[in-house]
Design a protein around this motif. Structure first.
Motif, PDB file in Angstrom:
ATOM      1  N   VAL A  47       0.863  -1.183   0.000  1.00 19.61           N
ATOM      2  CA  VAL A  47       0.000   0.000   0.000  1.00 19.61           C
ATOM      3  C   VAL A  47       0.896   1.228   0.000  1.00 19.61           C
ATOM      4  CG1 VAL A  47      -1.973  -1.083   1.153  1.00 19.61           C
ATOM      5  CG2 VAL A  47      -0.155  -0.047   2.523  1.00 19.61           C
ATOM      6  N   SER A  48       0.354   2.342  -0.452  1.00 20.88           N
ATOM      7  CA  SER A  48       1.126   3.589  -0.478  1.00 20.88           C
ATOM      8  C   SER A  48       0.285   4.710   0.117  1.00 20.88           C
ATOM      9  CB  SER A  48       1.559   3.939  -1.900  1.00 20.88           C
ATOM     10  OG  SER A  48       0.430   4.078  -2.749  1.00 20.88           O
ATOM     11  N   PHE A  49       0.988   5.734   0.600  1.00 20.09           N
ATOM     12  CA  PHE A  49       0.335   6.859   1.272  1.00 20.09           C
ATOM     13  C   PHE A  49       0.966   8.161   0.805  1.00 20.09           C
ATOM     14  CE2 PHE A  49       0.197   3.285   4.267  1.00 20.09           C
ATOM     15  CZ  PHE A  49      -1.146   3.249   4.603  1.00 20.09           C
ATOM     16  N   ALA A  50       0.129   9.186   0.676  1.00 16.85           N
ATOM     17  CA  ALA A  50       0.629  10.536   0.473  1.00 16.85           C
ATOM     18  C   ALA A  50       0.885  11.178   1.829  1.00 16.85           C
ATOM     19  CB  ALA A  50      -0.388  11.357  -0.307  1.00 16.85           C
ATOM     20  N   VAL A  51       1.667  12.248   1.833  1.00 20.82           N
ATOM     21  CA  VAL A  51       1.914  12.973   3.082  1.00 20.82           C
ATOM     22  C   VAL A  51       0.586  13.486   3.637  1.00 20.82           C
ATOM     23  CG1 VAL A  51       3.023  14.991   4.111  1.00 20.82           C
ATOM     24  CG2 VAL A  51       4.233  13.640   2.386  1.00 20.82           C
ATOM     25  N   GLY A  52       0.349  13.224   4.897  1.00 19.05           N
ATOM     26  CA  GLY A  52      -0.885  13.639   5.540  1.00 19.05           C
ATOM     27  C   GLY A  52      -1.952  12.562   5.600  1.00 19.05           C
ATOM     28  N   ASP A  53      -1.787  11.486   4.826  1.00 16.96           N
ATOM     29  CA  ASP A  53      -2.774  10.409   4.851  1.00 16.96           C
ATOM     30  C   ASP A  53      -2.821   9.742   6.217  1.00 16.96           C
ATOM     31  OD1 ASP A  53      -3.486  10.816   2.248  1.00 16.96           O
ATOM     32  OD2 ASP A  53      -2.560   8.989   1.455  1.00 16.96           O
ATOM     33  N   ALA A  54      -4.017   9.319   6.603  1.00 20.17           N
ATOM     34  CA  ALA A  54      -4.188   8.613   7.875  1.00 20.17           C
ATOM     35  C   ALA A  54      -3.925   7.125   7.686  1.00 20.17           C
ATOM     36  CB  ALA A  54      -5.594   8.825   8.406  1.00 20.17           C
ATOM     37  N   VAL A  55      -3.089   6.561   8.550  1.00 19.36           N
ATOM     38  CA  VAL A  55      -2.887   5.117   8.615  1.00 19.36           C
ATOM     39  C   VAL A  55      -3.835   4.527   9.661  1.00 19.36           C
ATOM     40  CG1 VAL A  55      -1.177   3.275   8.904  1.00 19.36           C
ATOM     41  CG2 VAL A  55      -0.471   5.508   8.028  1.00 19.36           C
TER      42      VAL A  55
END
Length: 237
Positions: free
Chosen positions: A19-27
């Motif tokens: 999975v990938s996340f942008a800056v600020g995304d909630a995990v």
């Protein structure tokens, strides 16, 4: 995941998905059910606690040395904190909460290895509390920059005034004063929205004993080479 034995990794691998996340995304979100565990491969997860008026403060950081979703190892199925990606885009391997529970039920060594990380993270949080009570803003800022520097593994780090506010809980003017102090010591350069680490040893001297003990604990539990592999490059002697 680098700390796991081949046998324990084999229990998880069939259930892992990238999975990938942008800056600020909630995990993870405070109070929400934990539906999965995330092993970070790149990026920083900021662990944030909040007050009733929705003010949020950073209580810890997790990078490639650990994982998000640890409360399920402690018998809880809900996240006590908001966990969001900071500074750079994140990549992780996700396993569902049910699959993780089944794996740790089958392997005491997997459970122990994961709990050791939880212990180290609790040590980091404890040092955050003590530092907030006992040390100057500049000293605390030096510590947080070091924690980011370990996990980003680049000298140039995206760190805004808002980022420092989350970590330090002080006014913007106090953030500016502390940045100037670290620049005067020639430990960093502050660029718009970024911090450039110029002298890591100087930063460590400024941070004093606010930084280093959790990192040494990680090295003691998992080995110095493993600590260096995941980016915890503090002094382990």
């Amino acid at each position: 995941m680098a700390t796991l034995t081949a046998q324990d990794l084999a229990l998880l691998e069939p259930h892992l998905e990238p999975v990938s996340f942008a800056v600020g995304d909630a995990v993870a979100l405070a109070g929400a059910a934990i539906d999965g565990v995330y092993f970070l491969e790149q990026g920083i997860a900021g662990v944030l606690d909040s007050l009733d008026d929705d003010r949020r403060y950073a209580v810890g950081l997790v990078g490639a040395e650990g994982f998000i979703g640890w409360p399920i190892l402690l018998g809880d199925d809900r996240s006590p904190y908001d966990v969001r990606i900071r500074a750079e885009e994140g990549r992780a391997l996700r396993i569902s909460a049910d699959a993780m529970r089944a794996a740790i039920d089958r392997s005491p060594t997997l459970h122990l290895s994961l709990l050791r990380f939880v212990h180290v993270f609790m040590r980091q949080m404890g040092r955050t509390i003590v530092s907030s009570l006992a040390h100057s803003v500049a000293c605390r800022m030096a510590r947080w920059i070091l924690l980011y520097h370990d996990r980003v593994r680049e000298d140039e780090i995206c760190m805004t005034h808002e980022e420092f506010r989350l970590m330090l809980g002080v006014r913007r003017s106090s953030v500016t004063d502390a940045l100037h102090r670290l620049e005067e010591e020639r430990a960093i350069r502050s660029i718009r929205g970024k911090v450039l680490v110029v002298d890591r040893a100087g930063l460590m001297a400024l941070a004093g004993n606010t930084y280093g003990q959790p990192e040494r604990d990680y090295a003691r539990l998992f080995g110095v080479e493993m600590a260096k592999q995941v980016g915890l490059v503090g002094s382990f002697e």
